[in-house]
Design an enzyme around this catalytic site. Structure first.
Site, short mmCIF file in Angstrom:
data_model
loop_
_atom_site.label_atom_id
_atom_site.label_comp_id
_atom_site.label_asym_id
_atom_site.label_seq_id
_atom_site.Cartn_x
_atom_site.Cartn_y
_atom_site.Cartn_z
N HIS A 49 16.94 -7.06 -6.31
CA HIS A 49 16.61 -8.48 -6.15
C HIS A 49 15.34 -8.73 -5.36
O HIS A 49 14.88 -9.87 -5.29
CB HIS A 49 17.79 -9.21 -5.50
CG HIS A 49 19.00 -9.26 -6.38
ND1 HIS A 49 19.01 -9.88 -7.61
CD2 HIS A 49 20.25 -8.77 -6.22
CE1 HIS A 49 20.21 -9.75 -8.17
NE2 HIS A 49 20.98 -9.07 -7.35
N GLU A 153 31.39 -4.92 -6.06
CA GLU A 153 30.99 -6.33 -5.95
C GLU A 153 31.46 -7.17 -7.13
O GLU A 153 30.91 -8.23 -7.37
CB GLU A 153 29.48 -6.45 -5.73
CG GLU A 153 28.60 -5.66 -6.69
CD GLU A 153 27.09 -5.80 -6.40
OE1 GLU A 153 26.69 -6.65 -5.60
OE2 GLU A 153 26.32 -5.04 -7.01
N ASP A 179 28.01 -11.21 -4.33
CA ASP A 179 28.54 -11.14 -5.70
C ASP A 179 30.07 -11.08 -5.69
O ASP A 179 30.72 -11.71 -6.53
CB ASP A 179 27.99 -9.90 -6.41
CG ASP A 179 26.63 -10.18 -7.05
OD1 ASP A 179 26.49 -11.24 -7.67
OD2 ASP A 179 25.73 -9.34 -6.92
#
Ligand code: 3PY
Ligand code: MG
Length: 259
Positions: A49, A153, A179
């Site tokens: 990310h 996650e 998440d």
């Protein structure tokens, strides 16, 4: 040849004191070197990310390692080429996102560990330099000096966590609480310390401990670190680069102007 001055495996074996590291999203080897010199024990590059590409990561891993800290890479995806490439660049640990089943965890180990544990492909020229080892030494030691974490996650990962944790060759589990909380709340929200998140994290920590794995998590702030540490988590991301800058600016303005 430079010699790596840290022993991440030995440090993580000490579960009495959490290992805290910063989390980088910005592609800068200068900043990576600076962060590695702050009083925090390692630096993780977020290639999933963050805005960091692999060629940025190569220089950042070198800057972190030269500062005597372990470079950790959260790879873009559970894909063998990406895992091997990060280790070949000298990463001391890789964190692999979205590992949702025993088979996916086995694929992680296959990519990250040399035989007999896995099937990592040979060619870590930069890693040999980083660790100050001959190729033969690196082959002997790589499976123990480099650490691999499977991220838990999703609901599927939580359902399979006992099977995932039992996969030989994994060094740790790493919770992505954002998440995970999105999944457990069916999209209602992100809450890293909601009861449903913490209940799931207790189960994940238990699965890790039963298999002598390191229990890790993204925490992001002092309060969350303390909460997770009390649950047995000992490998935590505690400070995101952009948050550190924001906090520094806010503290300065507060101290000078009271706002
Ligand atoms: C998550 O919390 O989902 C992560 O992947 C950590 O950034
Ligand atoms: Mg995540």
């Amino acid at each position: 040849m430079a010699t790596q001055s840290f022993d991440l495996k030995a440090r993580l074996a000490n579960r009495n004191e959490p290992f805290l590291f910063s989390w980088m999203t910005m592609p800068s080897s200068h900043l990576a070197g600076q962060l590695a010199r702050l009083p925090i024990e390692g630096v993780c590059l977020d290639l999933q990310h963050g805005m960091i590409g692999f060629s940025d990561a190569v220089d950042m891993i070198a800057a972190i390692s030269n500062a005597g800290r372990p470079a950790i890479v959260r790879v873009l995806w559970n894909e063998p080429g990406l895992i091997g490439q990060s280790l070949d660049a000298g990463a001391a640990a890789v964190i692999v996102p979205m590992v949702n089943s025993k088979a996916q965890a086995e694929a992680v180990v296959k990519a990250a560990k040399y035989p007999p544990l896995g099937g990592r492909s040979w060619g870590g020229y930069t890693a040999f330099q980083t660790y100050g080892m001959s190729p033969a030494d690196y082959l002997q030691k790589a499976n123990t000096i480099t650490q691999v974490f499977a991220m838990i996650e999703t609901q599927a990962a939580l359902d399979a966590v006992e099977e995932i944790a039992a996969v030989p060759g994994l060094d740790g589990l790493f919770v992505g609480p954002s998440d995970l909380s999105i999944a457990l709340s069916k999209g209602a929200g992100i809450d890293k310390t909601a009861k449903h998140t913490l209940d799931a994290m207790k189960r994940i920590a238990t699965a890790a401990q039963k298999n002598n794995l390191v229990a890790g998590a993204f925490a992001g702030s002092a309060d969350v670190i303390k909460t997770y540490a009390a649950m047995g988590y000992t490998f935590m991301a505690g400070a995101v680069d952009v948050d550190l800058l924001q906090a520094g600016a806010e503290n300065l303005m507060k101290a000078v102007k009271g706002v």
